[in-house]
Design a protein around this motif. Structure first.
Motif, PDB file in Angstrom:
ATOM      1  N   GLY A  10     -18.183  -4.654  -9.760  1.00 15.91           N
ATOM      2  CA  GLY A  10     -17.369  -3.499 -10.370  1.00 15.91           C
ATOM      3  C   GLY A  10     -16.399  -3.027  -9.314  1.00 15.91           C
ATOM      4  O   GLY A  10     -15.143  -3.104  -9.595  1.00 15.91           O
ATOM      5  N   GLU A  11     -16.809  -2.944  -8.186  1.00 14.37           N
ATOM      6  CA  GLU A  11     -15.776  -2.286  -7.119  1.00 14.37           C
ATOM      7  C   GLU A  11     -14.765  -3.528  -6.672  1.00 14.37           C
ATOM      8  O   GLU A  11     -13.743  -3.278  -6.261  1.00 14.37           O
ATOM      9  CB  GLU A  11     -16.718  -1.892  -5.787  1.00 14.37           C
ATOM     10  N   VAL A  12     -15.292  -4.697  -6.640  1.00 19.24           N
ATOM     11  CA  VAL A  12     -14.364  -5.959  -6.331  1.00 19.24           C
ATOM     12  C   VAL A  12     -13.379  -5.903  -7.370  1.00 19.24           C
ATOM     13  O   VAL A  12     -12.099  -6.032  -7.160  1.00 19.24           O
ATOM     14  CB  VAL A  12     -14.998  -7.146  -6.216  1.00 19.24           C
ATOM     15  N   ALA A  13     -13.688  -5.683  -8.965  1.00 16.79           N
ATOM     16  CA  ALA A  13     -12.709  -5.787  -9.763  1.00 16.79           C
ATOM     17  C   ALA A  13     -11.583  -4.466  -9.574  1.00 16.79           C
ATOM     18  O   ALA A  13     -10.463  -4.977 -10.046  1.00 16.79           O
ATOM     19  CB  ALA A  13     -13.551  -5.694 -11.119  1.00 16.79           C
ATOM     20  N   GLN A  14     -12.227  -3.501  -9.099  1.00 17.79           N
ATOM     21  CA  GLN A  14     -11.493  -2.475  -8.981  1.00 17.79           C
ATOM     22  C   GLN A  14     -10.186  -2.388  -8.003  1.00 17.79           C
ATOM     23  O   GLN A  14      -9.090  -2.193  -8.237  1.00 17.79           O
ATOM     24  CB  GLN A  14     -12.091  -1.230  -8.692  1.00 17.79           C
ATOM     25  N   GLN A  15     -10.636  -3.280  -6.936  1.00 15.77           N
ATOM     26  CA  GLN A  15      -9.725  -3.584  -5.771  1.00 15.77           C
ATOM     27  C   GLN A  15      -8.948  -4.490  -5.984  1.00 15.77           C
ATOM     28  O   GLN A  15      -7.658  -4.708  -5.693  1.00 15.77           O
ATOM     29  CB  GLN A  15     -10.618  -4.068  -4.307  1.00 15.77           C
ATOM     30  N   LEU A  16      -9.266  -5.648  -6.687  1.00 14.69           N
ATOM     31  CA  LEU A  16      -8.310  -6.722  -7.304  1.00 14.69           C
ATOM     32  C   LEU A  16      -7.358  -5.951  -8.125  1.00 14.69           C
ATOM     33  O   LEU A  16      -6.230  -6.475  -8.235  1.00 14.69           O
ATOM     34  CB  LEU A  16      -9.012  -7.683  -8.047  1.00 14.69           C
ATOM     35  N   THR A  17      -7.682  -5.122  -9.297  1.00 18.35           N
ATOM     36  CA  THR A  17      -6.856  -4.568  -9.822  1.00 18.35           C
ATOM     37  C   THR A  17      -5.726  -3.916  -8.964  1.00 18.35           C
ATOM     38  O   THR A  17      -4.294  -3.860  -9.167  1.00 18.35           O
ATOM     39  CB  THR A  17      -7.462  -3.524 -10.912  1.00 18.35           C
ATOM     40  N   PHE A  18      -6.115  -3.166  -7.942  1.00 18.14           N
ATOM     41  CA  PHE A  18      -5.223  -2.376  -6.926  1.00 18.14           C
ATOM     42  C   PHE A  18      -4.321  -3.277  -6.343  1.00 18.14           C
ATOM     43  O   PHE A  18      -3.176  -2.954  -6.210  1.00 18.14           O
ATOM     44  CB  PHE A  18      -6.133  -1.537  -5.935  1.00 18.14           C
ATOM     45  N   LEU A  19      -4.718  -4.440  -6.058  1.00 14.76           N
ATOM     46  CA  LEU A  19      -3.938  -5.466  -5.289  1.00 14.76           C
ATOM     47  C   LEU A  19      -2.875  -5.865  -6.230  1.00 14.76           C
ATOM     48  O   LEU A  19      -1.435  -6.090  -6.115  1.00 14.76           O
ATOM     49  CB  LEU A  19      -4.733  -6.631  -4.650  1.00 14.76           C
ATOM     50  N   GLU A  20      -3.434  -6.024  -7.544  1.00 13.67           N
ATOM     51  CA  GLU A  20      -2.182  -6.514  -8.567  1.00 13.67           C
ATOM     52  C   GLU A  20      -1.092  -5.674  -8.805  1.00 13.67           C
ATOM     53  O   GLU A  20      -0.277  -6.054  -8.991  1.00 13.67           O
ATOM     54  CB  GLU A  20      -3.043  -6.984  -9.844  1.00 13.67           C
ATOM     55  N   GLN A  21      -1.393  -4.153  -8.866  1.00 15.05           N
ATOM     56  CA  GLN A  21      -0.717  -3.068  -9.282  1.00 15.05           C
ATOM     57  C   GLN A  21       0.099  -2.844  -8.095  1.00 15.05           C
ATOM     58  O   GLN A  21       1.210  -2.361  -8.349  1.00 15.05           O
ATOM     59  CB  GLN A  21      -1.577  -2.007  -9.670  1.00 15.05           C
ATOM     60  N   THR A  22      -0.292  -3.347  -6.912  1.00 20.08           N
ATOM     61  CA  THR A  22       0.687  -2.804  -5.830  1.00 20.08           C
ATOM     62  C   THR A  22       1.251  -4.258  -4.952  1.00 20.08           C
ATOM     63  O   THR A  22       1.774  -4.208  -3.953  1.00 20.08           O
ATOM     64  CB  THR A  22       0.154  -2.178  -4.629  1.00 20.08           C
ATOM     65  N   GLU A  23       1.259  -5.308  -5.895  1.00 19.87           N
ATOM     66  CA  GLU A  23       1.873  -6.402  -5.219  1.00 19.87           C
ATOM     67  C   GLU A  23       3.265  -6.174  -4.917  1.00 19.87           C
ATOM     68  O   GLU A  23       3.802  -6.892  -3.956  1.00 19.87           O
ATOM     69  CB  GLU A  23       1.844  -7.689  -6.370  1.00 19.87           C
ATOM     70  N   HIS A  24       4.144  -5.548  -5.748  1.00 17.82           N
ATOM     71  CA  HIS A  24       5.566  -5.481  -5.476  1.00 17.82           C
ATOM     72  C   HIS A  24       5.837  -4.585  -4.238  1.00 17.82           C
ATOM     73  O   HIS A  24       6.827  -4.513  -3.703  1.00 17.82           O
ATOM     74  CB  HIS A  24       5.997  -4.927  -6.873  1.00 17.82           C
ATOM     75  N   LEU A  25       4.660  -3.977  -3.646  1.00 24.43           N
ATOM     76  CA  LEU A  25       5.061  -2.980  -2.644  1.00 24.43           C
ATOM     77  C   LEU A  25       4.718  -3.731  -1.281  1.00 24.43           C
ATOM     78  O   LEU A  25       4.514  -3.135  -0.322  1.00 24.43           O
ATOM     79  CB  LEU A  25       4.258  -1.766  -2.829  1.00 24.43           C
ATOM     80  N   HIS A  26       4.427  -4.964  -1.283  1.00 23.81           N
ATOM     81  CA  HIS A  26       3.625  -5.662  -0.187  1.00 23.81           C
ATOM     82  C   HIS A  26       4.458  -5.459   1.245  1.00 23.81           C
ATOM     83  O   HIS A  26       4.117  -5.980   2.274  1.00 23.81           O
ATOM     84  CB  HIS A  26       3.206  -7.307  -0.434  1.00 23.81           C
ATOM     85  N   ASP A  27       5.919  -5.290   0.927  1.00 23.20           N
ATOM     86  CA  ASP A  27       6.767  -5.189   2.093  1.00 23.20           C
ATOM     87  C   ASP A  27       6.636  -3.539   2.935  1.00 23.20           C
ATOM     88  O   ASP A  27       7.017  -3.594   3.875  1.00 23.20           O
ATOM     89  CB  ASP A  27       8.326  -5.420   1.673  1.00 23.20           C
ATOM     90  N   ARG A  28       6.070  -2.640   2.185  1.00 25.66           N
ATOM     91  CA  ARG A  28       5.962  -1.516   2.748  1.00 25.66           C
ATOM     92  C   ARG A  28       4.613  -1.259   3.543  1.00 25.66           C
ATOM     93  O   ARG A  28       3.566  -1.702   3.437  1.00 25.66           O
ATOM     94  CB  ARG A  28       6.049  -0.287   1.534  1.00 25.66           C
ATOM     95  N   PRO A  29       5.117  -0.851   4.878  1.00 20.95           N
ATOM     96  CA  PRO A  29       4.023  -0.699   5.804  1.00 20.95           C
ATOM     97  C   PRO A  29       2.640   0.061   5.118  1.00 20.95           C
ATOM     98  O   PRO A  29       1.595  -0.437   5.541  1.00 20.95           O
ATOM     99  CB  PRO A  29       4.527   0.036   6.966  1.00 20.95           C
TER     100      PRO A  29
END
Length: 140
Positions: free
Chosen positions: A40-59
């Protein structure tokens, strides 16, 4: 599994084998719950990664995404360990209900898989009692 444990507990023919089998089933349920929570925690982290994909350039986002990756790796390892422990517990419970045949024990001793070799050692004694697996402490 709960129905099976209850059946064996109230079934007079099961006799002394019921308690170790119920203990093994109970331990397996606990380990399955741990695996479920970790996944369940893996799923939450994967959702976070998907939602923040567009921010990958910000430190700051990059640091948070890297941390999420580490959490995913840790939780997958936790889930894998918990599932192995559940399998071991169920295997131990099954040997108290119905000890493995000599043919199966011989086959398990010939395997090249280290996990199966460990299980074969537990299966070698047909009178082995099912007990909750010894757990290695993990940081949370």
């Amino acid at each position: 599994m709960g129905d099976e444990a209850l059946f064996r507990t109230v079934n007079e023919e099961a006799g002394a084998r019921a308690a170790p089998a119920a203990s093994g089933f109970s331990a397996a349920v606990r380990y399955a719950g741990e695996a479920t929570a970790a996944l369940g925690e893996v799923a939450q982290q994967l959702t976070f990664l998907e939602q923040t994909e567009h921010l990958h350039d910000r430190p700051d986002a990059r640091d948070a995404r890297e941390a999420a990756g580490r959490v995913i790796e840790d939780r997958l390892e936790t889930a894998g360990t918990a599932l192995w422990e559940a399998a071991d517990s169920l295997h131990a419970a099954s040997t108290t209900v119905s000890p493995p045949s000599s043919r199966l024990r011989a086959a398990l001793t010939r395997t090249t898989n280290p996990a199966h070799k460990a299980m074969s050692a537990a299966s070698a004694a047909p009178t082995a009692q099912a007990a909750p697996a010894v757990r290695n402490p993990r940081g949370r």
